[in-house]
Motif scaffolding. Structure first.
Motif, PDB file in Angstrom:
ATOM      1  N   MET A 159       0.827  -1.198   0.000  1.00 30.88           N
ATOM      2  CA  MET A 159       0.000   0.000   0.000  1.00 30.88           C
ATOM      3  C   MET A 159       0.870   1.261   0.000  1.00 30.88           C
ATOM      4  O   MET A 159       0.547   2.257  -0.677  1.00 30.88           O
ATOM      5  CB  MET A 159      -0.922   0.002   1.221  1.00 30.88           C
ATOM      6  CG  MET A 159      -1.936  -1.142   1.243  1.00 30.88           C
ATOM      7  SD  MET A 159      -3.051  -1.127  -0.175  1.00 30.88           S
ATOM      8  CE  MET A 159      -3.880   0.445   0.054  1.00 30.88           C
ATOM      9  N   GLU A 160       1.995   1.239   0.748  1.00 32.62           N
ATOM     10  CA  GLU A 160       2.893   2.386   0.759  1.00 32.62           C
ATOM     11  C   GLU A 160       3.471   2.632  -0.634  1.00 32.62           C
ATOM     12  O   GLU A 160       3.565   3.776  -1.089  1.00 32.62           O
ATOM     13  CB  GLU A 160       4.016   2.153   1.769  1.00 32.62           C
ATOM     14  CG  GLU A 160       3.566   2.174   3.218  1.00 32.62           C
ATOM     15  CD  GLU A 160       4.658   1.736   4.175  1.00 32.62           C
ATOM     16  OE1 GLU A 160       5.787   1.457   3.693  1.00 32.62           O
ATOM     17  OE2 GLU A 160       4.406   1.680   5.393  1.00 32.62           O
ATOM     18  N   GLU A 161       3.878   1.551  -1.298  1.00 36.03           N
ATOM     19  CA  GLU A 161       4.431   1.683  -2.646  1.00 36.03           C
ATOM     20  C   GLU A 161       3.369   2.208  -3.619  1.00 36.03           C
ATOM     21  O   GLU A 161       3.657   3.059  -4.472  1.00 36.03           O
ATOM     22  CB  GLU A 161       4.953   0.321  -3.113  1.00 36.03           C
ATOM     23  CG  GLU A 161       5.825   0.374  -4.340  1.00 36.03           C
ATOM     24  CD  GLU A 161       7.162   1.044  -4.102  1.00 36.03           C
ATOM     25  OE1 GLU A 161       7.734   1.560  -5.068  1.00 36.03           O
ATOM     26  OE2 GLU A 161       7.630   1.062  -2.937  1.00 36.03           O
ATOM     27  N   GLU A 162       2.145   1.695  -3.492  1.00 37.47           N
ATOM     28  CA  GLU A 162       1.065   2.161  -4.351  1.00 37.47           C
ATOM     29  C   GLU A 162       0.730   3.632  -4.079  1.00 37.47           C
ATOM     30  O   GLU A 162       0.494   4.415  -5.007  1.00 37.47           O
ATOM     31  CB  GLU A 162      -0.173   1.295  -4.141  1.00 37.47           C
ATOM     32  CG  GLU A 162      -0.100  -0.064  -4.792  1.00 37.47           C
ATOM     33  CD  GLU A 162      -0.121   0.025  -6.302  1.00 37.47           C
ATOM     34  OE1 GLU A 162      -1.189   0.254  -6.886  1.00 37.47           O
ATOM     35  OE2 GLU A 162       0.960  -0.101  -6.906  1.00 37.47           O
ATOM     36  N   ASN A 163       0.688   4.012  -2.790  1.00 35.99           N
ATOM     37  CA  ASN A 163       0.390   5.405  -2.440  1.00 35.99           C
ATOM     38  C   ASN A 163       1.470   6.342  -2.964  1.00 35.99           C
ATOM     39  O   ASN A 163       1.177   7.453  -3.419  1.00 35.99           O
ATOM     40  CB  ASN A 163       0.269   5.543  -0.921  1.00 35.99           C
ATOM     41  CG  ASN A 163      -0.965   4.847  -0.382  1.00 35.99           C
ATOM     42  OD1 ASN A 163      -1.916   4.598  -1.109  1.00 35.99           O
ATOM     43  ND2 ASN A 163      -0.947   4.506   0.896  1.00 35.99           N
ATOM     44  N   LYS A 164       2.720   5.875  -2.895  1.00 32.15           N
ATOM     45  CA  LYS A 164       3.820   6.697  -3.412  1.00 32.15           C
ATOM     46  C   LYS A 164       3.665   6.905  -4.909  1.00 32.15           C
ATOM     47  O   LYS A 164       3.820   8.026  -5.413  1.00 32.15           O
ATOM     48  CB  LYS A 164       5.152   6.018  -3.101  1.00 32.15           C
ATOM     49  CG  LYS A 164       6.361   6.791  -3.585  1.00 32.15           C
ATOM     50  CD  LYS A 164       7.648   6.056  -3.241  1.00 32.15           C
ATOM     51  CE  LYS A 164       8.874   6.796  -3.782  1.00 32.15           C
ATOM     52  NZ  LYS A 164      10.137   6.055  -3.472  1.00 32.15           N
ATOM     53  N   ALA A 165       3.354   5.824  -5.631  1.00 32.59           N
ATOM     54  CA  ALA A 165       3.171   5.939  -7.081  1.00 32.59           C
ATOM     55  C   ALA A 165       1.978   6.834  -7.413  1.00 32.59           C
ATOM     56  O   ALA A 165       2.031   7.647  -8.342  1.00 32.59           O
ATOM     57  CB  ALA A 165       2.987   4.554  -7.687  1.00 32.59           C
ATOM     58  N   THR A 166       0.878   6.694  -6.630  1.00 28.56           N
ATOM     59  CA  THR A 166      -0.304   7.523  -6.867  1.00 28.56           C
ATOM     60  C   THR A 166      -0.019   8.989  -6.596  1.00 28.56           C
ATOM     61  O   THR A 166      -0.450   9.871  -7.351  1.00 28.56           O
ATOM     62  CB  THR A 166      -1.460   7.041  -5.977  1.00 28.56           C
ATOM     63  OG1 THR A 166      -1.745   5.665  -6.259  1.00 28.56           O
ATOM     64  CG2 THR A 166      -2.718   7.860  -6.225  1.00 28.56           C
ATOM     65  N   ALA A 167       0.738   9.244  -5.503  1.00 24.41           N
ATOM     66  CA  ALA A 167       1.085  10.630  -5.179  1.00 24.41           C
ATOM     67  C   ALA A 167       1.931  11.260  -6.279  1.00 24.41           C
ATOM     68  O   ALA A 167       1.717  12.419  -6.667  1.00 24.41           O
ATOM     69  CB  ALA A 167       1.836  10.678  -3.845  1.00 24.41           C
ATOM     70  N   ASN A 168       2.882  10.481  -6.810  1.00 25.11           N
ATOM     71  CA  ASN A 168       3.701  11.001  -7.908  1.00 25.11           C
ATOM     72  C   ASN A 168       2.849  11.283  -9.145  1.00 25.11           C
ATOM     73  O   ASN A 168       3.070  12.268  -9.858  1.00 25.11           O
ATOM     74  CB  ASN A 168       4.810  10.004  -8.247  1.00 25.11           C
ATOM     75  CG  ASN A 168       5.846   9.893  -7.140  1.00 25.11           C
ATOM     76  OD1 ASN A 168       6.017  10.814  -6.353  1.00 25.11           O
ATOM     77  ND2 ASN A 168       6.539   8.767  -7.078  1.00 25.11           N
ATOM     78  N   SER A 169       1.869  10.397  -9.383  1.00 30.05           N
ATOM     79  CA  SER A 169       0.988  10.606 -10.528  1.00 30.05           C
ATOM     80  C   SER A 169       0.156  11.872 -10.361  1.00 30.05           C
ATOM     81  O   SER A 169      -0.014  12.653 -11.309  1.00 30.05           O
ATOM     82  CB  SER A 169       0.072   9.389 -10.702  1.00 30.05           C
ATOM     83  OG  SER A 169      -0.852   9.593 -11.745  1.00 30.05           O
ATOM     84  N   TYR A 170      -0.368  12.080  -9.130  1.00 32.53           N
ATOM     85  CA  TYR A 170      -1.151  13.282  -8.877  1.00 32.53           C
ATOM     86  C   TYR A 170      -0.294  14.546  -9.019  1.00 32.53           C
ATOM     87  O   TYR A 170      -0.755  15.571  -9.537  1.00 32.53           O
ATOM     88  CB  TYR A 170      -1.762  13.230  -7.477  1.00 32.53           C
ATOM     89  CG  TYR A 170      -2.979  12.348  -7.375  1.00 32.53           C
ATOM     90  CD1 TYR A 170      -3.849  12.202  -8.439  1.00 32.53           C
ATOM     91  CD2 TYR A 170      -3.263  11.640  -6.206  1.00 32.53           C
ATOM     92  CE1 TYR A 170      -4.970  11.399  -8.363  1.00 32.53           C
ATOM     93  CE2 TYR A 170      -4.374  10.813  -6.116  1.00 32.53           C
ATOM     94  CZ  TYR A 170      -5.222  10.701  -7.195  1.00 32.53           C
ATOM     95  OH  TYR A 170      -6.322   9.903  -7.104  1.00 32.53           O
ATOM     96  N   LYS A 171       0.966  14.464  -8.536  1.00 33.99           N
ATOM     97  CA  LYS A 171       1.839  15.628  -8.655  1.00 33.99           C
ATOM     98  C   LYS A 171       2.088  15.967 -10.122  1.00 33.99           C
ATOM     99  O   LYS A 171       2.073  17.137 -10.511  1.00 33.99           O
ATOM    100  CB  LYS A 171       3.167  15.345  -7.947  1.00 33.99           C
ATOM    101  CG  LYS A 171       3.071  15.348  -6.423  1.00 33.99           C
ATOM    102  CD  LYS A 171       4.429  15.079  -5.796  1.00 33.99           C
ATOM    103  CE  LYS A 171       4.318  15.065  -4.278  1.00 33.99           C
ATOM    104  NZ  LYS A 171       5.629  14.762  -3.626  1.00 33.99           N
ATOM    105  N   SER A 172       2.311  14.926 -10.926  1.00 31.92           N
ATOM    106  CA  SER A 172       2.531  15.160 -12.357  1.00 31.92           C
ATOM    107  C   SER A 172       1.284  15.755 -13.004  1.00 31.92           C
ATOM    108  O   SER A 172       1.370  16.679 -13.825  1.00 31.92           O
ATOM    109  CB  SER A 172       2.904  13.844 -13.049  1.00 31.92           C
ATOM    110  OG  SER A 172       4.100  13.313 -12.509  1.00 31.92           O
ATOM    111  N   SER A 173       0.101  15.224 -12.615  1.00 31.63           N
ATOM    112  CA  SER A 173      -1.152  15.744 -13.176  1.00 31.63           C
ATOM    113  C   SER A 173      -1.374  17.195 -12.774  1.00 31.63           C
ATOM    114  O   SER A 173      -1.785  18.030 -13.598  1.00 31.63           O
ATOM    115  CB  SER A 173      -2.325  14.882 -12.711  1.00 31.63           C
ATOM    116  OG  SER A 173      -2.183  13.547 -13.157  1.00 31.63           O
ATOM    117  N   ASN A 174      -1.104  17.507 -11.489  1.00 31.89           N
ATOM    118  CA  ASN A 174      -1.278  18.890 -11.025  1.00 31.89           C
ATOM    119  C   ASN A 174      -0.318  19.832 -11.731  1.00 31.89           C
ATOM    120  O   ASN A 174      -0.679  20.964 -12.096  1.00 31.89           O
ATOM    121  CB  ASN A 174      -1.069  18.959  -9.516  1.00 31.89           C
ATOM    122  CG  ASN A 174      -2.206  18.318  -8.752  1.00 31.89           C
ATOM    123  OD1 ASN A 174      -3.312  18.218  -9.261  1.00 31.89           O
ATOM    124  ND2 ASN A 174      -1.941  17.877  -7.534  1.00 31.89           N
TER     125      ASN A 174
END
Length: 312
Positions: A159-174
């Motif tokens: 879950m930590e690895e997935e959250n990290k990947a999701t956070a990076n994706s959101y940062k790129s989208s923002n």
């Protein structure tokens, strides 16, 4: 004359009955001596449900159905991540398995971490349940509590690895959205300047008294307003999620509905595990290993929920 005389065979076996009894006794004795030397193995099992629906959909009824091939690829990818070196490395660091003789092979330092991660990979079995979105992880060691701790930590690290990947994706989208907004803003300013210059140089008016450039500028303004509105709504959802408490998440409080995908998954797992603990408490003793392992899993999930709330 028959090839095998039954009476002769019986007499031959009977004449060697002592040898047969001695060999049988030796076999039984060796078996009794070897069995206690065989190490016991305990397996802890946990399951993960992967929702194939795209993240962020407001209305699932309006979404186009996802192709089965894409769903299979997505779940296979998640399964690979679950058993990847990054996730196993997180488990080794979290539980200090590089200091565990069962996993470090007697090594120390960085070598112990590599050896422990490799040994952990052999102790973990990942399998997808047929025709479902459920992936099962099994961990086998010589200690039931250790198996349960590793299984729970495996899910937490995933879950930590997935959250990290999701956070990076959101940062790129923002970042992309902010860049696009800046571009639109510059286009609007340029259009306004062009309109003013055109009005000054040409007194040309379109139908109904409006300049053609005014219509184009209005369309650009509409696009900018729509983008700004979406940004405001996203920030509002993030602020609402940041005000949630642990009790709101694990309860049926309606205010907990604005949770992230990670929190929703953790809440579902917590509810399932809490029901399991309640069932085991009614069936088993207070110190039964299964009940202790289930309580440990429930506490681990509670910790994950609190950690996720702090990150938001």
């Amino acid at each position: 004359m028959p090839l095998l005389d039954l009476r002769s065979a019986i007499r031959s076996i009977w004449s060697k009955k002592l040898v047969i009894l001695v060999l049988a006794g030796l076999g039984a004795g060796l078996g009794g001596a070897v069995i206690p030397l065989i190490p016991e193995k305990f397996t802890a099992e946990t399951s993960l449900y992967f929702d194939p629906r795209p993240i962020g959909g407001a209305d699932s009824a309006q979404q186009a159905p996802t192709a089965p091939e894409l769903i299979t690829t997505m779940i296979d990818s998640q399964t690979q991540i679950l058993s990847s070196g990054k996730v196993l490395g997180r488990v080794v660091d979290a539980l200090k398995l590089d200091q565990d003789p069962q996993f470090n092979g007697g090594a120390a330092g960085d070598a112990a971490k590599y050896i422990a991660a490799a040994a952990l990979g052999k102790a973990v079995q990942i399998a997808r349940e047929a025709s479902t979105y459920v992936v099962t992880a099994k961990v086998t060691t010589g200690d039931p509590l250790k198996s349960a701790r590793i299984a729970n930590q495996l899910v937490s690290s995933f879950m930590e690895e997935e959250n990290k990947a999701t956070a990076n994706s959101y940062k790129s989208s923002n970042s992309a959205l902010d860049s696009r907004l800046d571009d639109l803003r510059q286009q609007v300013l340029s259009a306004e300047k062009a309109v003013e210059a055109y009005r000054a140089d040409n007194d040309m008016v379109a139908v109904e008294g409006n300049l053609i450039s005014d219509k184009r500028l209005s369309a650009l303004n509409d696009l900018l307003v729509t983008a700004q509105q979406k940004t405001i709504e996203a920030k509002a959802r993030a602020e609402a999620a940041g005000k949630l408490s642990f009790e709101d998440v694990v309860s049926n409080n309606p205010s907990s509905g604005a949770t992230s995908t990670a929190l929703s998954s953790l809440r579902q797992q917590y509810a399932t595990m809490a029901a399991n603990v309640g069932s085991l408490q009614s069936q088993l003793g207070a110190r039964h290993p299964r009940l202790l392992a289930a309580k440990s899993s429930l506490e681990s999930l509670a910790g994950e929920i609190r950690a996720e709330l702090q990150r938001q």
